[in-house]
Design a protein around this motif. Structure first.
Motif, mmCIF file in Angstrom:
data_model
loop_
_atom_site.group_PDB
_atom_site.id
_atom_site.type_symbol
_atom_site.label_atom_id
_atom_site.label_comp_id
_atom_site.label_asym_id
_atom_site.label_seq_id
_atom_site.Cartn_x
_atom_site.Cartn_y
_atom_site.Cartn_z
ATOM 1 N N ILE A 67 31.356 48.229 -51.550
ATOM 2 C CA ILE A 67 31.444 48.916 -52.847
ATOM 3 C C ILE A 67 32.156 48.030 -53.865
ATOM 4 C CG2 ILE A 67 32.601 50.809 -54.080
ATOM 5 C CD1 ILE A 67 31.765 52.642 -51.792
ATOM 6 N N ALA A 68 33.256 47.417 -53.456
ATOM 7 C CA ALA A 68 33.995 46.552 -54.387
ATOM 8 C C ALA A 68 33.119 45.389 -54.860
ATOM 9 C CB ALA A 68 35.272 46.039 -53.731
ATOM 10 N N LEU A 69 32.397 44.780 -53.948
ATOM 11 C CA LEU A 69 31.564 43.632 -54.310
ATOM 12 C C LEU A 69 30.374 44.013 -55.179
ATOM 13 C CD1 LEU A 69 31.627 41.753 -50.890
ATOM 14 C CD2 LEU A 69 32.892 41.159 -52.978
ATOM 15 N N SER A 70 29.869 45.223 -55.004
ATOM 16 C CA SER A 70 28.702 45.640 -55.795
ATOM 17 C C SER A 70 29.085 46.383 -57.076
ATOM 18 C CB SER A 70 27.764 46.513 -54.947
ATOM 19 O OG SER A 70 28.401 47.697 -54.547
ATOM 20 N N THR A 71 30.394 46.565 -57.306
ATOM 21 C CA THR A 71 30.842 47.349 -58.459
ATOM 22 C C THR A 71 31.693 46.539 -59.432
ATOM 23 O OG1 THR A 71 30.814 49.338 -57.080
ATOM 24 C CG2 THR A 71 32.091 49.453 -59.128
ATOM 25 N N PHE A 72 32.503 45.634 -58.912
ATOM 26 C CA PHE A 72 33.466 44.920 -59.750
ATOM 27 C C PHE A 72 33.105 43.440 -59.861
ATOM 28 C CE2 PHE A 72 35.629 48.543 -57.758
ATOM 29 C CZ PHE A 72 35.969 49.255 -58.896
ATOM 30 N N ASP A 73 33.728 42.748 -60.800
ATOM 31 C CA ASP A 73 33.458 41.335 -61.079
ATOM 32 C C ASP A 73 33.971 40.467 -59.930
ATOM 33 O OD1 ASP A 73 33.282 38.735 -62.046
ATOM 34 O OD2 ASP A 73 34.139 39.218 -64.005
ATOM 35 N N THR A 74 33.060 39.939 -59.121
ATOM 36 C CA THR A 74 33.446 39.151 -57.944
ATOM 37 C C THR A 74 34.010 37.782 -58.308
ATOM 38 O OG1 THR A 74 31.176 38.340 -57.688
ATOM 39 C CG2 THR A 74 31.804 40.310 -56.433
ATOM 40 N N ALA A 75 33.846 37.364 -59.536
ATOM 41 C CA ALA A 75 34.459 36.106 -59.969
ATOM 42 C C ALA A 75 35.954 36.291 -60.241
ATOM 43 C CB ALA A 75 33.766 35.571 -61.218
ATOM 44 N N LYS A 76 36.363 37.539 -60.472
ATOM 45 C CA LYS A 76 37.760 37.819 -60.808
ATOM 46 C C LYS A 76 38.525 38.549 -59.707
ATOM 47 C CE LYS A 76 38.338 39.532 -65.006
ATOM 48 N NZ LYS A 76 38.109 40.334 -66.236
ATOM 49 N N PHE A 77 37.812 39.347 -58.896
ATOM 50 C CA PHE A 77 38.476 40.234 -57.949
ATOM 51 C C PHE A 77 37.887 40.132 -56.547
ATOM 52 C CE2 PHE A 77 38.551 42.405 -62.131
ATOM 53 C CZ PHE A 77 39.923 42.422 -62.327
ATOM 54 N N PHE A 78 38.719 40.449 -55.554
ATOM 55 C CA PHE A 78 38.261 40.557 -54.172
ATOM 56 C C PHE A 78 38.870 41.815 -53.555
ATOM 57 C CE2 PHE A 78 42.206 38.190 -53.963
ATOM 58 C CZ PHE A 78 42.842 38.653 -52.813
ATOM 59 N N PRO A 79 38.186 42.394 -52.541
ATOM 60 C CA PRO A 79 38.685 43.609 -51.911
ATOM 61 C C PRO A 79 39.448 43.305 -50.623
ATOM 62 C CG PRO A 79 36.427 43.262 -51.258
ATOM 63 C CD PRO A 79 36.795 42.113 -52.190
ATOM 64 N N LEU A 80 40.341 44.221 -50.278
ATOM 65 C CA LEU A 80 40.962 44.191 -48.958
ATOM 66 C C LEU A 80 41.241 45.611 -48.517
ATOM 67 C CD1 LEU A 80 44.305 44.688 -49.335
ATOM 68 C CD2 LEU A 80 44.146 42.360 -50.158
ATOM 69 N N VAL A 81 41.338 45.797 -47.216
ATOM 70 C CA VAL A 81 41.650 47.110 -46.668
ATOM 71 C C VAL A 81 43.139 47.149 -46.351
ATOM 72 C CG1 VAL A 81 41.040 46.485 -44.285
ATOM 73 C CG2 VAL A 81 41.007 48.877 -44.976
ATOM 74 N N LYS A 82 43.782 48.233 -46.741
ATOM 75 C CA LYS A 82 45.211 48.409 -46.471
ATOM 76 C C LYS A 82 45.438 49.367 -45.309
ATOM 77 C CE LYS A 82 48.080 48.652 -49.932
ATOM 78 N NZ LYS A 82 48.747 49.082 -51.184
ATOM 79 N N ASN A 83 44.551 50.324 -45.153
ATOM 80 C CA ASN A 83 44.700 51.321 -44.087
ATOM 81 C C ASN A 83 43.367 52.023 -43.899
ATOM 82 O OD1 ASN A 83 46.574 52.973 -42.341
ATOM 83 N ND2 ASN A 83 45.720 54.599 -43.608
ATOM 84 N N LEU A 84 43.071 52.403 -42.665
ATOM 85 C CA LEU A 84 41.888 53.221 -42.424
ATOM 86 C C LEU A 84 42.199 54.185 -41.303
ATOM 87 C CD1 LEU A 84 38.513 52.877 -43.267
ATOM 88 C CD2 LEU A 84 38.632 53.116 -40.803
ATOM 89 N N ASP A 85 42.091 55.472 -41.596
ATOM 90 C CA ASP A 85 42.273 56.517 -40.588
ATOM 91 C C ASP A 85 40.901 57.010 -40.189
ATOM 92 O OD1 ASP A 85 45.130 56.570 -40.661
ATOM 93 O OD2 ASP A 85 45.024 57.705 -42.526
ATOM 94 N N ILE A 86 40.722 57.231 -38.893
ATOM 95 C CA ILE A 86 39.444 57.725 -38.403
ATOM 96 C C ILE A 86 39.689 58.888 -37.458
ATOM 97 C CG2 ILE A 86 39.347 56.007 -36.544
ATOM 98 C CD1 ILE A 86 36.233 55.970 -37.023
ATOM 99 N N SER A 87 38.851 59.897 -37.592
ATOM 100 C CA SER A 87 38.856 61.033 -36.679
ATOM 101 C C SER A 87 37.518 61.043 -35.961
ATOM 102 C CB SER A 87 39.035 62.347 -37.442
ATOM 103 O OG SER A 87 40.283 62.381 -38.074
ATOM 104 N N TYR A 88 37.575 60.945 -34.643
ATOM 105 C CA TYR A 88 36.363 60.990 -33.829
ATOM 106 C C TYR A 88 36.092 62.452 -33.503
ATOM 107 C CZ TYR A 88 37.246 56.032 -33.529
ATOM 108 O OH TYR A 88 37.472 54.712 -33.843
ATOM 109 N N LEU A 89 34.965 62.976 -33.951
ATOM 110 C CA LEU A 89 34.676 64.406 -33.862
ATOM 111 C C LEU A 89 33.740 64.772 -32.723
ATOM 112 C CD1 LEU A 89 34.161 64.925 -37.691
ATOM 113 C CD2 LEU A 89 36.259 65.275 -36.358
#
Length: 151
Positions: A67-89
């Motif tokens: 989403i970050a790469l397809s939405t924001f200016d990739t020449a100026k910004f990069f994405p990173l993950v800080k946390n991910l919670d998952i619930s296995y249902l």
């Protein structure tokens, strides 16, 4: 987003996160504020015959970067993950699909904050569904859009 850009993202995924490519994670759709990924069941089983938890995690976690790469200016910004919670249902034993979205107001906030402060946090929620459309897991991820350091 054109099919060729999805193809480019899949090619980039194979070099930037080789293990995701080995799992068979692919980007199905991507565009401003949304991304859809998938992963096959074949080759991703665990010791009791369902899809390994790490595979389910991965098919959802990559959405923040896409989403970050397809939405924001990739020449100026990069994405990173800080946390991910998952619930296995439910136990997953078929191909999986994950999807996440950001609304326009959130996109504008992220862009303005990242421009002003060099970074901006955002949250994405995703359902991971099996081939029958059953939700087998849910994620809530905290991501960050960060400006490249100025030279």
């Amino acid at each position: 987003m054109s099919e060729s850009l999805v193809d480019q993202m899949n090619a980039a995924l194979s070099t930037t996160i080789p293990i995701a490519a080995k799992m068979g994670v692919t980007i199905v759709e991507a565009g401003r504020g949304y991304a859809v990924s998938s992963v096959p069941a074949e080759g991703n089983g665990n010791h009791f015959g369902v899809i390994y938890a790490g595979v389910q995690f991965t098919v959802a976690e990559v959405l923040g970067g896409i989403i970050a790469l397809s939405t924001f200016d990739t020449a100026k910004f990069f994405p990173l993950v800080k946390n991910l919670d998952i619930s296995y249902l439910k136990m997953a034993n078929s191909d999986l699909r994950a999807e996440a979205r950001l609304d326009d107001e959130t996109i504008e906030r992220i862009a303005a904050e990242a421009e002003a402060n060099g970074k901006s946090d955002f949250t994405l929620e995703s359902d991971i569904v099996d081939a029958a459309g059953v939700v087998v897991a849910r994620t809530r991820g905290l991501y960050q859009l960060r400006a490249y350091p100025k030279s």
